[in-house]
Write a protein that holds these residues in place. Structure first.
Motif, mmCIF file in Angstrom:
data_model
loop_
_atom_site.group_PDB
_atom_site.id
_atom_site.type_symbol
_atom_site.label_atom_id
_atom_site.label_comp_id
_atom_site.label_asym_id
_atom_site.label_seq_id
_atom_site.Cartn_x
_atom_site.Cartn_y
_atom_site.Cartn_z
ATOM 1 N N LYS A 58 5.909 -5.903 6.075
ATOM 2 C CA LYS A 58 8.267 -4.758 5.867
ATOM 3 C C LYS A 58 7.557 -3.561 5.555
ATOM 4 O O LYS A 58 6.684 -3.367 4.771
ATOM 5 N N ILE A 59 7.725 -2.367 5.720
ATOM 6 C CA ILE A 59 7.426 -1.402 5.677
ATOM 7 C C ILE A 59 9.262 -0.571 4.477
ATOM 8 O O ILE A 59 10.000 -0.753 5.776
ATOM 9 N N TYR A 60 8.930 0.252 3.492
ATOM 10 C CA TYR A 60 10.044 0.114 2.774
ATOM 11 C C TYR A 60 10.204 1.878 2.957
ATOM 12 O O TYR A 60 11.390 1.777 2.526
ATOM 13 N N SER A 61 9.088 2.493 2.987
ATOM 14 C CA SER A 61 9.792 3.430 3.108
ATOM 15 C C SER A 61 8.666 4.535 3.837
ATOM 16 O O SER A 61 7.253 4.093 4.365
ATOM 17 N N ILE A 109 3.988 8.406 -4.954
ATOM 18 C CA ILE A 109 3.686 8.140 -6.191
ATOM 19 C C ILE A 109 4.977 7.168 -7.125
ATOM 20 O O ILE A 109 4.953 6.057 -7.690
ATOM 21 N N ILE A 110 6.167 7.781 -7.396
ATOM 22 C CA ILE A 110 7.202 7.503 -8.011
ATOM 23 C C ILE A 110 7.920 6.061 -7.446
ATOM 24 O O ILE A 110 7.589 5.155 -8.662
ATOM 25 N N GLU A 111 7.642 6.384 -6.574
ATOM 26 C CA GLU A 111 8.006 5.035 -5.610
ATOM 27 C C GLU A 111 7.712 4.286 -5.975
ATOM 28 O O GLU A 111 7.998 2.715 -6.536
ATOM 29 N N ALA A 112 6.359 4.302 -6.080
ATOM 30 C CA ALA A 112 4.736 3.275 -5.787
ATOM 31 C C ALA A 112 5.435 2.879 -7.151
ATOM 32 O O ALA A 112 5.166 0.978 -7.325
ATOM 33 N N SER A 161 0.839 -0.980 -0.187
ATOM 34 C CA SER A 161 0.570 0.112 -0.576
ATOM 35 C C SER A 161 0.673 1.132 -0.190
ATOM 36 O O SER A 161 1.786 1.423 0.745
ATOM 37 N N LEU A 162 0.676 2.385 -0.711
ATOM 38 C CA LEU A 162 1.029 3.750 -0.459
ATOM 39 C C LEU A 162 0.359 4.343 0.333
ATOM 40 O O LEU A 162 -1.058 4.521 -0.023
ATOM 41 N N PHE A 185 2.748 16.814 5.861
ATOM 42 C CA PHE A 185 2.261 15.104 5.655
ATOM 43 C C PHE A 185 3.210 14.124 5.555
ATOM 44 O O PHE A 185 4.527 14.663 6.125
ATOM 45 N N GLY A 186 2.591 12.842 5.446
ATOM 46 C CA GLY A 186 3.767 11.521 5.070
ATOM 47 C C GLY A 186 3.161 11.042 4.024
ATOM 48 O O GLY A 186 2.170 10.848 4.108
ATOM 49 N N VAL A 187 4.805 10.143 3.823
ATOM 50 C CA VAL A 187 4.644 9.427 3.275
ATOM 51 C C VAL A 187 5.352 7.359 3.600
ATOM 52 O O VAL A 187 6.059 7.676 4.435
ATOM 53 N N ILE A 188 4.494 7.156 3.588
ATOM 54 C CA ILE A 188 4.823 5.401 3.755
ATOM 55 C C ILE A 188 4.411 4.301 3.222
ATOM 56 O O ILE A 188 2.898 4.325 2.034
ATOM 57 N N ILE A 189 5.347 3.371 2.338
ATOM 58 C CA ILE A 189 5.050 2.401 1.271
ATOM 59 C C ILE A 189 5.251 1.060 1.808
ATOM 60 O O ILE A 189 6.243 1.178 2.980
ATOM 61 N N GLY A 190 4.632 -0.078 2.213
ATOM 62 C CA GLY A 190 4.641 -1.132 2.729
ATOM 63 C C GLY A 190 3.507 -2.037 2.373
ATOM 64 O O GLY A 190 2.669 -1.477 2.645
ATOM 65 N N SER A 191 3.767 -3.384 3.172
ATOM 66 C CA SER A 191 2.967 -4.260 3.235
ATOM 67 C C SER A 191 2.941 -4.417 5.139
ATOM 68 O O SER A 191 3.640 -3.742 6.027
#
Length: 493
Positions: free
Chosen positions: A455-458, A205-208, A123-124, A446-452
């Protein structure tokens, strides 16, 4: 009770001639730099008008700004963990589902895709934590004398459909910097923190997109049938296109997604022959109720797909008011935040949040609010402002709903009393010069988080925004015409 006050960055009031001249310059600057939106009363795709903005940056304590910025990655991770805790979401939302049809339909989609098997575990999250300074203090005068004219800051809410103002936040700093220079106070700009919200959010968005790993894929912006906040929306697209010209962006409504998108045998969401890497429900898209079954079917189709969603359905459920109220309850944070300083820092930002369920605590909350309605805000379950009730309306609503399960679709929150600020609000089609008035501000981080789940990737803080409204106004949405764009001027108190 009388409210405390923060000093303006320059002496006020301004001379009327000086004020009129700088306002006219600022309005032209705004139109030429995207500080605008479409007129709801006279809508045309070919015209925009200025978005309301505060002439001068509003004071905000430097120490509290820094604390909020530093805490955002912790809040990102908290929301990420909550969104992946099926048991907590089910238990927390069970009463609200009986009375809130919108949340129930979101929940049913979540259950359905879980039963079928999650296609895309990543998820982003593009989150925004909204906070206000609190001038009232529960401690003794001696303990908090150093904090005058404020005691602390408290969280108003945290949003999971939250990247609106990615452009308007940074450009608010730019227009106010221009104004300060025009008034001969350019040396003060150093006290306005840099704001890279637009580039920071778009980097998520670009990272995802890169994690999806299909070069022919596109990014899909899900938009309203009619878009008023067009400058903020389009600048996200422009930023991505400038940084990554290889990324194609499509804009579609849910109805268009229903008609044009399909799932292939790899469960890729395909539009115009191209797979979708990221689906981004842009802020301002507030589907208080999807009016058609087609739109709900489109949402289900997106959720079933391999696209990375922002937000995914479980992130949106985690952003509901009921979940935020539950997190403030004793013992809840222990489930998600390790013991120690971090847990204490998170707990300290919660104001009083109360359930209205049909149990002993819910009955006590109803009694408390009816007895002293001015202390509270009644908030509906889902994200987005504009539907809250205040003061006498709180009492009236609770008396009406007291014996109805409808009340479980709301939470009760103690009102925050921020310090006052003096300033000028520049609005479209309003008299010039504007009047000096009392204002209050709400800061969004604002915050950005990417992960499952595993695991958290960012995970990072990426910028801020400030919305300011008249001190006697309850709501403060800029797009609704109630608030104004602003930026913080940091004070060392």
């Amino acid at each position: 009770m009388s409210q405390s006050r923060l000093a303006s960055c320059i002496p006020l009031p301004l001379d009327n001639k000086v004020l009129s001249n700088v306002v006219e310059k600022a309005k032209d600057w705004a139109l030429m730099h995207g500080v605008g939106m479409r007129d709801k009363a006279h809508f045309s795709k070919d015209t925009i008008q200025i978005a309301p903005f505060v002439l001068l940056p509003s004071p905000f304590p430097r120490t509290e700004f820094t604390k909020a910025v530093d805490l955002q990655p912790v809040l990102n991770e908290l929301m990420h963990k909550v969104s992946h805790d099926d048991e907590f979401l089910e238990k927390t939302l069970q009463n609200a589902l009986e009375v809130d049809d919108f949340t129930a339909k979101l929940y049913n989609i979540w259950i359905k895709v879980r039963e079928e098997g999650i296609t895309q575990p990543i998820s982003l999250g593009m989150l925004r934590s909204d906070i206000m300074l609190e001038s009232r203090c529960p401690h003794t005068e001696n303990q908090c004398a150093k904090h005058t004219p404020y005691c602390s800051w408290k969280q108003v809410e945290i949003n999971s459909i939250a990247s609106g103002f990615g452009h308007l936040g940074p450009v608010s700093r730019e227009i106010q910097s221009y104004i300060l220079r025009q008034l001969g106070h350019g040396e003060l700009i150093k006290n306005m923190p840099e704001n890279r919200a637009l580039s920071g959010l778009c980097s998520g968005i670009i990272e995802a997109y890169d994690m999806f790993g299909v070069p022919s894929a596109v990014v899909l912006f899900v938009v309203e049938e009619v878009s008023y906040n067009i400058c903020d929306q389009r600048f996200h697209e422009f930023e991505i296109s400038e940084k990554r010209p290889d990324i194609m962006i499509y804009r579609k409504t849910l109805n268009e997604i229903y008609e044009e998108a399909e799932l292939n045998d790899k469960k890729q969401l395909v539009i115009e022959g191209r797979p979708v890497a990221v689906v981004y429900y842009r802020s301002g898209y507030e589907p208080a109720q999807y009016p058609s079954q087609k739109e709900w079917d489109a949402r289900l189709r997106v959720e079933r797909s391999s696209a990375i969603k922002c937000p995914s359905i479980h992130y949106q459920l985690a952003g509901t008011k009921k979940v935020q109220q539950a997190l403030a309850a004793p013992g809840a944070l222990e489930r998600f935040v390790a013991e120690g300083e971090l847990r204490s820092r998170v707990r300290d930002i919660f104001t009083g949040l109360y359930s209205l369920d049909f149990d002993d605590s819910g009955e006590r909350a109803v009694e408390m609010a009816i007895a002293d309605a001015e202390r509270f805000v009644l908030k509906p379950q889902r994200e987005g402002g504009g539907n809250n009730l205040y003061g006498a309306d709180v009492k009236e609503a609770l008396l009406r709903m007291r014996h109805s399960r409808e009340r479980a679709a709301y939470i009760l929150m103690e009102r925050i009393l921020p310090p006052l600020i003096s300033g000028y609000v520049v609005r479209p089609n309003a008299a010039v010069p504007p009047s000096l008035c009392d204002l209050v501000s709400e800061l969004g981080i604002f915050g950005v988080i990417i992960g499952s789940k595993e695991k958290i990737y960012s995970n990072r803080q990426v910028g801020h925004m400030l919305r300011t409204k008249l001190a006697d106004a309850n709501e403060g949405g800029v797009a609704a015409g109630l608030g104004a764009l602003d930026s913080p001027y940091l004070l060392d108190l």
